[in-house]
Each structure stands twice: as C-alpha cells, then as structure tokens.
Design a protein around this motif. Structure first.
Motif, mmCIF file in Angstrom:
data_model
loop_
_atom_site.group_PDB
_atom_site.id
_atom_site.type_symbol
_atom_site.label_atom_id
_atom_site.label_comp_id
_atom_site.label_asym_id
_atom_site.label_seq_id
_atom_site.Cartn_x
_atom_site.Cartn_y
_atom_site.Cartn_z
ATOM 1 N N GLN A 156 4.359 10.877 3.117
ATOM 2 C CA GLN A 156 3.421 9.492 3.003
ATOM 3 C C GLN A 156 4.165 8.416 3.303
ATOM 4 O O GLN A 156 4.433 8.549 4.301
ATOM 5 C CB GLN A 156 4.241 9.479 1.593
ATOM 6 C CG GLN A 156 4.463 10.659 0.771
ATOM 7 C CD GLN A 156 5.886 11.556 1.299
ATOM 8 O OE1 GLN A 156 6.245 11.727 2.466
ATOM 9 N NE2 GLN A 156 6.453 12.336 0.493
ATOM 10 N N SER A 165 0.239 6.053 0.170
ATOM 11 C CA SER A 165 -0.658 6.301 0.560
ATOM 12 C C SER A 165 -0.139 8.425 0.503
ATOM 13 O O SER A 165 1.096 7.992 1.395
ATOM 14 C CB SER A 165 -1.310 6.407 1.390
ATOM 15 O OG SER A 165 -1.083 6.575 3.040
ATOM 16 N N ARG A 200 0.348 3.285 -6.906
ATOM 17 C CA ARG A 200 -0.318 2.625 -7.075
ATOM 18 C C ARG A 200 -0.713 2.030 -8.963
ATOM 19 O O ARG A 200 -2.224 1.742 -7.929
ATOM 20 C CB ARG A 200 -1.142 2.611 -5.874
ATOM 21 C CG ARG A 200 -0.251 2.433 -4.673
ATOM 22 C CD ARG A 200 0.433 0.956 -4.317
ATOM 23 N NE ARG A 200 -0.886 -0.106 -3.918
ATOM 24 C CZ ARG A 200 -0.384 -0.966 -4.006
ATOM 25 N NH1 ARG A 200 0.518 -1.793 -4.548
ATOM 26 N NH2 ARG A 200 -1.237 -2.294 -3.738
ATOM 27 N N THR A 203 -0.044 8.120 -5.369
ATOM 28 C CA THR A 203 -1.445 7.460 -6.492
ATOM 29 C C THR A 203 -0.943 7.105 -7.631
ATOM 30 O O THR A 203 -0.876 5.991 -7.950
ATOM 31 C CB THR A 203 -1.684 8.754 -5.894
ATOM 32 O OG1 THR A 203 -1.960 8.880 -5.453
ATOM 33 C CG2 THR A 203 -2.983 8.187 -7.279
ATOM 34 N N SER A 218 0.562 -1.259 -0.185
ATOM 35 C CA SER A 218 0.018 0.352 0.581
ATOM 36 C C SER A 218 0.792 1.373 -0.282
ATOM 37 O O SER A 218 1.952 1.460 0.426
ATOM 38 C CB SER A 218 -0.973 0.163 0.951
ATOM 39 O OG SER A 218 -0.701 -0.039 2.855
#
Length: 176
Positions: A165, A70, A79, A76, A68
C-alpha cells in the motif's frame, strides 16, 4: 493574502525545507549510506529527493492531506469521493479527520520507518460511507511503513506499507 503575509509564508516554507535538509544530513554512517541509496532512487524518478523523516519535519507544517492511496482494498475505501483525510503530528501523537470522526493515536519514527497505533476517538453519527472510510483509514494506518519526505514542493510524505500500500500526503501551508 497581503504581500507581508505571503512573504512570511514563503520564508516559513523555505525555513522548513532547509531544516528538513539539515536533518537529513545527521545520523550514522550506515543510515547515511541507506539514505543516499534512497535519494539516488528517488532522484531518478522525476527529480524528487527523499529525506529521512524526523518528528520536527512532521510537526513543522500546517498538517498533511491525503493526496493519493493505492494498493489494497483499504486504500480504495479511504479514497471515497468527497472524503479527504487530514492528519497532524505532535511530539507523541497523531490526529486525523476525514470529515466525520476524530482519529487519534501514537507514532514512532526510526530512520525511514514509521509505525502507527491509531483508533477512532469519537463516535459521530455520519453517513455510512464516511464511517466506512474512517474504519478503513484506521485499519490501513495501524502498521509499519517505509516513510519518505519528498522534495521539491509540494512537500510530500510517502508511506509504503509492507503489503504494497502506498499513501501520499501533501503538506498543507501553515496558517498565520
């Protein structure tokens, strides 16, 4: 997988976890106090336990897969659908791949801080989304992070950048 291979894999995972735990108990008194505060915080969030990061803990896996990301535009872009970044560590360097270019560089570890200096090592002709993801990954990784190894299984490496982040990598099983 045969029963013998499954037993060996389980033994290796338990040994890695035990070594990681033993590595967490060494260091100065101030590091121990800081680590204990971090452990208490992590323990309050879903029963996770945070360990201090050292090179042996990073190397003694089958590599790490980005699970993951974020915070920030770079996270972004990294991913993007169908793009999974795998990283592996050795004593002095790191290599990563998101399905297109190979990314190589160096890293340093000091207590719970990690610093990366990485660049795209190959210039493959890939789709624009993969090339963009590679560039975004390099930009995102070229900074200093608060680093934590999280237990229990799956073993995870959580990197928190100074800009907020958060990257979480899951340990991949070792291939026998």
């Amino acid at each position: 997988m045969s029963l013998r291979n499954a037993m060996i894999a389980t033994a290796l995972m338990l040994t890695t976890a035990a070594c990681a735990h033993a590595g967490a108990t060494t260091g100065t008194a101030s590091e121990a106090a800081g680590d204990a505060a971090g452990d208490a915080t992590a323990a309050g969030s879903g029963g996770e336990r945070s360990l201090r990061v050292d090179r042996d803990e990073l190397i003694n896996t089958g590599g790490w897969r980005l699970a993951s990301a974020s915070g920030g535009d770079g996270a972004t872009a990294v991913r993007a659908p169908g793009i999974a970044f795998d990283i592996s560590f050795d004593r002095e360097g790191i290599s990563a791949n998101g399905g297109c270019n190979t990314i190589r560089g160096t890293y340093t570890v000091s207590g719970k801080r990690m610093r990366f200096d990485v660049a795209i090592a190959t210039r493959m002709s890939c789709t624009d989304d993969k090339n963009l993801a590679d560039r975004s990954f390099v930009e995102l990784m070229n900074q200093s992070f608060q680093a934590e190894l999280l237990e229990p299984m799956p073993y995870r490496l959580r990197l928190t950048g100074d800009g907020g982040q958060v990257l979480v990598f899951e340990a991949k099983p070792m291939q026998l």
